[in-house]
Enzyme design. Structure first.
Site, short mmCIF file in Angstrom:
data_model
loop_
_atom_site.label_atom_id
_atom_site.label_comp_id
_atom_site.label_asym_id
_atom_site.label_seq_id
_atom_site.Cartn_x
_atom_site.Cartn_y
_atom_site.Cartn_z
N ASN A 11 -7.23 -23.40 -4.22
CA ASN A 11 -7.61 -24.35 -5.26
C ASN A 11 -7.85 -23.54 -6.53
OD1 ASN A 11 -8.81 -26.23 -6.90
ND2 ASN A 11 -10.70 -26.42 -5.69
N GLU A 99 -16.89 -30.62 -6.98
CA GLU A 99 -17.00 -30.51 -8.45
C GLU A 99 -16.65 -31.85 -9.10
OE1 GLU A 99 -14.60 -27.00 -8.86
OE2 GLU A 99 -16.20 -25.84 -7.89
P1 PGA Z 1 -14.71 -20.77 -3.65
O1 PGA Z 1 -14.27 -22.28 -3.93
O2 PGA Z 1 -13.79 -20.19 -2.62
O3 PGA Z 1 -14.61 -20.08 -4.97
O4 PGA Z 1 -16.13 -20.83 -3.15
C1 PGA Z 1 -13.84 -23.12 -2.89
C2 PGA Z 1 -13.48 -24.49 -3.44
O5 PGA Z 1 -14.15 -24.98 -4.35
O6 PGA Z 1 -12.52 -25.13 -2.97
#
Ligand code: PGA
Length: 256
Positions: A11, A99
């Site tokens: 992502n 988010e």
């Molecule tokens: P991160 O994000 O690996 O930076 O913790 C994971 C995500 O939000 O899909």
């Protein structure tokens, strides 16, 4: 029904220029050709998703977008519809990322509508679920995730084949604080039980997300019902992402 190959997805969030995105997509394409035992999937920003999808067409790399609207078209300034994504060659979508829930006020009802709209247009959905630290401390992690999974209620039998779940505890995203393999395994088992109870989601893979890196992926991948990863920060670096894919692929293959 046998589950599909494990999925390792990146992502990219609101990061990378067009040039950087396409270069990384190129690296991921090579990786996807090299490691055939897992599905390698990337979620670039909207502006390059179509170009990355066209670059990857005919290869094993899967390309998706990070969000979509729940209507097919209309007066929704600034939004992108599932129909437009399909038209642009994009075949995968992330829905309900924490988010989106936290910063853009997306609630379970809207997320459920987005899941249905995306599936209706033929997008494969990765639905994100996960509890906040307050919910975990209150002993409500399982209940919160079960409620979030209600977004899958009412989905037609055929469309159920296009759904994967990403369990991402909010407190582990971008914090460097990963759930322990045991904490991940506990919630993954619960999600698997919920999916079984809902029926028709037997092939859905359950990905873990939240600060996954090359030095913790092995222990997480070895746990039952961990069928892949959704990776943020570490997916932006081609070498680190490749290391995670190569390491995890070995563990997933040994688990079967
Ligand atoms: P991160 O994000 O690996 O930076 O913790 C994971 C995500 O939000 O899909």
């Amino acid at each position: 029904m046998a589950r599909l190959r494990p999925v390792i997805a990146g992502n990219w969030k609101m990061n990378l220029t067009r040039e950087e995105s396409l270069a990384l997509a190129g690296q991921c394409m090579k990786l996807a050709e090299e490691i055939r035992s897992v599905s390698v999937r990337v979620f670039p920003g909207y502006l390059v998703a179509a170009e990355a999808a066209s670059l990857a067409s005919g290869s094993s790399l899967e390309v998706g977008a990070q969000n979509c609207h729940n209507e097919s078209s209309g007066a929704y300034t600034g939004e992108v519809s599932p129909a437009q994504l399909i038209d642009a060659g994009v075949r995968h979508i992330l829905i309900g990322h924490s988010e989106r829930r936290q910063h853009f006020g997306e609630g379970d009802t809207l997320i459920a509508a987005k899941v249905k709209a995306a599936l209706k247009h033929g997008l494969n959905v990765t639905l994100c679920v996960g509890e906040t630290i307050g919910e975990r401390d209150a002993g409500k992690a399982g209940a919160v995730v079960a409620t979030q999974l209600k977004a899958l209620d009412g989905i037609e039998q055929d469309a159920r084949l296009g759904v994967d779940i990403a369990y991402e505890p909010v407190w582990a995203i971008g914090t460097g604080r990963t759930a322990t393999p045991e904490q991940a395994a506990e919630i993954h088992s619960l999600i698997r039980a919920e999916l079984d109870a809902k029926r028709g989601f037997a092939v859905s893979r359950i990905l873990y997300g939240g600060s996954v890196k090359s030095d913790n992926c092995e222990a997480l991948a070895s746990k039952k019902h961990v069928d892949g990863f959704l990776i943020g920060g570490a997916s932006l670096k081609g070498e680190e992402f490749a290391k995670i894919v190569r390491t995890s692929a070995v563990v997933f293959a040994a688990k079967q």
